[in-house]
Design a protein around this motif. Structure first.
Motif, PDB file in Angstrom:
ATOM      1  N   MET A  86       0.871  -1.354   0.183  1.00 41.30           N
ATOM      2  CA  MET A  86       0.048   0.062  -0.030  1.00 41.30           C
ATOM      3  C   MET A  86       0.814   1.168  -0.060  1.00 41.30           C
ATOM      4  SD  MET A  86       0.064   1.742   2.799  1.00 41.30           S
ATOM      5  CE  MET A  86      -1.430   2.601   2.335  1.00 41.30           C
ATOM      6  N   SER A 145      -5.361   3.339   8.832  1.00 38.61           N
ATOM      7  CA  SER A 145      -5.771   1.909   9.339  1.00 38.61           C
ATOM      8  C   SER A 145      -5.502   1.921  10.805  1.00 38.61           C
ATOM      9  CB  SER A 145      -4.832   0.793   8.673  1.00 38.61           C
ATOM     10  OG  SER A 145      -4.870  -0.332   9.270  1.00 38.61           O
ATOM     11  N   TRP A 173       0.187  -1.031   8.569  1.00 38.98           N
ATOM     12  CA  TRP A 173      -1.286  -0.886   7.886  1.00 38.98           C
ATOM     13  C   TRP A 173      -1.524  -2.396   7.948  1.00 38.98           C
ATOM     14  CZ3 TRP A 173      -3.990   2.866   5.336  1.00 38.98           C
ATOM     15  CH2 TRP A 173      -4.635   2.593   4.508  1.00 38.98           C
ATOM     16  N   THR A 174      -2.757  -2.654   8.408  1.00 35.01           N
ATOM     17  CA  THR A 174      -3.233  -3.998   8.595  1.00 35.01           C
ATOM     18  C   THR A 174      -4.368  -4.260   7.754  1.00 35.01           C
ATOM     19  OG1 THR A 174      -4.324  -3.460  10.598  1.00 35.01           O
ATOM     20  CG2 THR A 174      -2.230  -4.359  10.776  1.00 35.01           C
ATOM     21  N   HIS A 175      -4.794  -5.520   7.434  1.00 34.18           N
ATOM     22  CA  HIS A 175      -5.952  -5.977   6.444  1.00 34.18           C
ATOM     23  C   HIS A 175      -6.936  -6.056   7.497  1.00 34.18           C
ATOM     24  CE1 HIS A 175      -3.878  -5.878   2.408  1.00 34.18           C
ATOM     25  NE2 HIS A 175      -2.940  -5.597   3.454  1.00 34.18           N
ATOM     26  N   GLY A 176      -8.094  -6.465   6.741  1.00 38.57           N
ATOM     27  CA  GLY A 176      -9.458  -6.748   7.659  1.00 38.57           C
ATOM     28  C   GLY A 176     -10.388  -5.503   7.950  1.00 38.57           C
ATOM     29  N   THR A 182     -10.244  -2.638   9.462  1.00 39.50           N
ATOM     30  CA  THR A 182      -9.169  -1.581  10.116  1.00 39.50           C
ATOM     31  C   THR A 182      -9.287  -0.468   9.458  1.00 39.50           C
ATOM     32  OG1 THR A 182      -7.286  -1.716   8.627  1.00 39.50           O
ATOM     33  CG2 THR A 182      -7.683  -3.730  10.351  1.00 39.50           C
ATOM     34  N   LYS A 222      -7.218 -17.156   6.593  1.00 41.38           N
ATOM     35  CA  LYS A 222      -6.859 -16.061   7.053  1.00 41.38           C
ATOM     36  C   LYS A 222      -6.607 -16.244   8.555  1.00 41.38           C
ATOM     37  CE  LYS A 222      -7.477 -13.115   3.677  1.00 41.38           C
ATOM     38  NZ  LYS A 222      -6.567 -12.271   3.020  1.00 41.38           N
ATOM     39  N   ASP A 279       0.845  -4.893   6.186  1.00 34.82           N
ATOM     40  CA  ASP A 279       0.587  -5.016   4.552  1.00 34.82           C
ATOM     41  C   ASP A 279       0.412  -6.487   4.217  1.00 34.82           C
ATOM     42  OD1 ASP A 279      -0.906  -4.020   2.351  1.00 34.82           O
ATOM     43  OD2 ASP A 279       1.136  -3.346   1.325  1.00 34.82           O
ATOM     44  N   ASN A 280       0.282  -7.302   5.063  1.00 31.82           N
ATOM     45  CA  ASN A 280       0.339  -8.773   5.080  1.00 31.82           C
ATOM     46  C   ASN A 280      -1.087  -9.324   5.032  1.00 31.82           C
ATOM     47  OD1 ASN A 280       0.581 -11.395   4.777  1.00 31.82           O
ATOM     48  ND2 ASN A 280       2.350 -11.405   6.458  1.00 31.82           N
ATOM     49  N   PRO A 281      -1.675  -9.784   3.728  1.00 32.14           N
ATOM     50  CA  PRO A 281      -2.939 -10.194   3.578  1.00 32.14           C
ATOM     51  C   PRO A 281      -3.339 -11.482   4.254  1.00 32.14           C
ATOM     52  CG  PRO A 281      -1.816 -10.470   1.659  1.00 32.14           C
ATOM     53  CD  PRO A 281      -0.917  -9.615   2.628  1.00 32.14           C
ATOM     54  N   SER A 317      -6.078 -10.870   8.951  1.00 31.96           N
ATOM     55  CA  SER A 317      -7.220 -10.081   8.958  1.00 31.96           C
ATOM     56  C   SER A 317      -7.780  -9.627  10.423  1.00 31.96           C
ATOM     57  CB  SER A 317      -8.310 -10.957   8.536  1.00 31.96           C
ATOM     58  OG  SER A 317      -9.577  -9.988   8.372  1.00 31.96           O
TER      59      SER A 317
END
Length: 625
Positions: free
Chosen positions: A1, A137, A165-168, A170, A274, A292-294, A297
């Protein structure tokens, strides 16, 4: 990102310094502070500097790391702490009655904020810089931070480029924040407590209950002197396959487990593939790993801790801590006597969810002794003031370094026996006596009180791999084996009974008790077991009885009919020889019927110096080591 490099210019009308931002705080207001290592340190410092201008500001928090200057005793007139979970940086002020604790299920906290039952005036949080679309995030702390930010009248956010920066779930629109405070400092780190040997033994027992394809929750509770034992469990899962995570907290211990290939989440029922969590606390290495690790989550507490969501996962395994457990199965995990120590957290949420999961397991673990080594954590009755977090009606597995007790659906007597068996050996006899006195056990069992002492238990442990690949676990007999021993003897053929007892033995309740409750100071009894849904099935029993005058022991063993002729009897005999030699016994004696050729072959081919004589159809064997 990619962050928006011009964000400070674009949102300049929202930007402030920590001091100016906290100038909005007024006496009597309620302030929420972000969770764990995401706690906004510069905003906390600025708030505390205003202490002289403030009074009765209520601080709401889940769990925070780092300095908590607002929790110092001299600040109690200015700041009143109200915690949903008691972290180490505020424990002293709460235990001295200068702060407050709200016991509540983790899953219920968001609703408390959403409905306005607990209105928030100001939320102090920490976020990433905005991206090109104007989203920030929440990074490593989503949990109840999202609901606090959604409901606070004023949201003040530290904007830190070091926040992952985290996914889910957030992302927050920058315009949903009110004041942005640019900072550039390292995110708080929390080092994992190095496990001691007791913690590792408990973790090994727990890991044995976690099959391939499980989805796991590892609780954030800790026990004084032993650390966060659930996190140690990961050390023993590297050989597992397709492990998934649906848990509140992530720590550094997850990284080597992922790198081992054990974690895929491929068999998760929901959020397949996930790792779902609500916050993490760890080192910069962990933060860099999740950035930034998909694979990860991060979801809010109302999702992660919802028992209905948890229960949808197949093979959901929840592992949490206790401070004390009584003999009826009541679990205390938030207090020590009348002194509050931690909190309810998500323990009830995950206990409920895992118990409703298909093939799920709800596990509570604790060391057998207190941090001083001077008292048992398994007790007849909880200490006055201790709070019951998991009730006796909803408890499932209890694990210590001495084994695992399964309590769900078991009677009080069965629970008492199971829990005493995994208590520290130094306290088993005392617990047994207290249980009889409390009428938890039948009075006629009082005669066996001294037989809960089992010396050298580890030396009795072995395993035998059957020709068909079945693994038979061998261990010392336990009082909890009474129903399994009853099942064994009532299902033996008449021939097997006659060969073993030299009569058509009829087994009474007292006979079964005598099989199970042995005097471990003189005699040894081992059992071979295989796991079944209702508990261990006993397939073989081996025993010797010491004659202290001759230092020779009479040996006997029995194998369930459908397990005979597979080498199990020979293995049992050899294992009993090793145990007897270790205990300084000179040899074995035995009496065998003339027709019992298989038993004679076991003795004659044992490699011992064997002498035998026959009288009235019975061989008498003397076997010196």
């Amino acid at each position: 990102m990619e962050y928006d490099t011009d964000w400070q210019e674009k949102y300049s009308d929202m930007i402030s310094t920590p001091t100016k931002a906290l100038a909005h705080l007024r006496p009597g207001q309620r302030v929420f502070i972000g969770t764990g290592c995401g706690a906004p340190q510069m905003l906390i410092t600025a708030m505390t500097r205003r202490a002289g201008q403030l009074a009765n500001v209520e601080i709401i928090q889940l769990i925070t790391k780092g300095n908590a200057p607002y929790a110092e005793k001299k600040m109690t007139e200015c700041f009143a702490i109200n915690a949903f979970f008691i972290s180490s940086n505020i424990r002293e002020v709460i235990q001295e009655g200068l702060g407050d604790y709200t016991p509540i299920l983790m899953s219920d906290i968001p609703d408390l904020l959403n409905t306005g039952i607990m209105p928030i005036d100001i939320a102090l949080i920490q976020v990433t810089p905005p991206d090109k679309t104007g989203k920030v995030s929440l990074g490593i702390s989503v949990d109840i931070v999202r609901s606090a930010a959604d409901n606070a009248s004023l949201v003040i956010a530290e904007v830190n480029p070091n926040m992952p920066w985290t996914h889910g779930d957030t992302l927050v629109d920058v315009y949903d924040l009110d004041i942005l405070v640019p900072v550039d400092h390292p995110i708080l780190e929390r080092q994992v407590d190095p496990p001691n040997e007791i913690s590792r033994k408990i973790a090994r027992e727990v890991a044995a209950l976690i099959p391939n394809g499980s989805t796991i929750e590892l609780g954030l509770g800790r026990v004084p002197g032993y650390g966060r034992i659930p996190q140690v469990v990961m050390e023993f899962l590297h050989e597992r396959k397709d492990i998934g995570f649906h848990t509140e907290m992530i720590s550094d211990t997850i990284i080597p487990l992922i790198e081992s290939g054990a974690v895929t989440g491929a068999r998760k029922t929901i959020d397949k593939g996930k790792i779902t969590a609500s916050f993490c606390m760890g080192s910069k290495k962990l933060y860099d790993f999740i950035h930034d690790n998909p694979l990860f989550s991060f979801r809010p507490t109302e999702y992660i801790n919802d028992p209905a969501v948890i229960g949808k996962q197949k093979r959901m395994v929840a592992v949490n801590m206790a401070l004390e457990v009584d003999l009826t199965g009541q679990v205390c995990s938030d207090s020590v006597g009348g002194s509050f120590y931690s909190g309810i957290g998500g323990q009830i949420d995950f206990n409920r969810g895992a118990s409703k999961s298909e093939a799920g397991r709800a596990i509570i673990c604790l060391p057998s002794l207190d941090e001083f080594g001077t008292g048992s954590r398994i007790v007849t009755t909880l200490r006055p003031g201790s709070g019951v977090v998991i009730t006796r009606g909803t408890v499932h597995y209890i694990a210590t370094e001495y084994g695992v007790a399964y309590l769900h659906g078991k009677s009080i007597q069965e629970r008492v026996m199971a829990l005493i068996s995994i208590a520290h050996p130094d306290y088993r006899e005392q617990l047994f006596k207290e249980a009889v006195d409390a009428k938890y056990l039948r009075p006629d069992l009082a005669r066996f009180g001294s037989r809960f002492f089992v010396p050298g238990e580890e030396a009795m442990i072995a395993a035998y791999l059957m020709p068909d690949g079945t693994n038979v676990a061998i261990r010392s007999i336990r009082p909890t084996d009474e129903p399994h021993m009853r099942d064994l003897v009532y299902n033996l053929s008449q021939e097997t009974i006659y060969y073993r007892f030299m009569s058509n033995q009829r087994f009474t309740h007292r006979h079964i008790q005598d099989f199970v409750y042995i005097d471990h100071r003189r005699d040894v009894c081992i059992v071979g077991t295989i796991p079944e849904a209702s508990g261990d099935q006993i397939v073989a029993v081996g025993r010797y009885y010491l004659n202290e005058k001759t230092n020779m022991a009479e040996v006997a063993f029995i194998v369930r009919d459908n397990w005979q002729n597979k080498g199990l009897g020979t293995f049992f005999f050899q294992h009993l020889i090793k145990i007897a030699k270790r205990n300084g016994i000179a040899g074995f004696t035995a009496e065998v019927l003339l027709d019992n050729k298989r038993m004679q072959n076991v003795f004659n081919n044992s490699g011992l110096r064997v002498e035998s004589k026959i009288e009235e159809g019975v061989y008498s064997f003397d076997m010196e080591f």
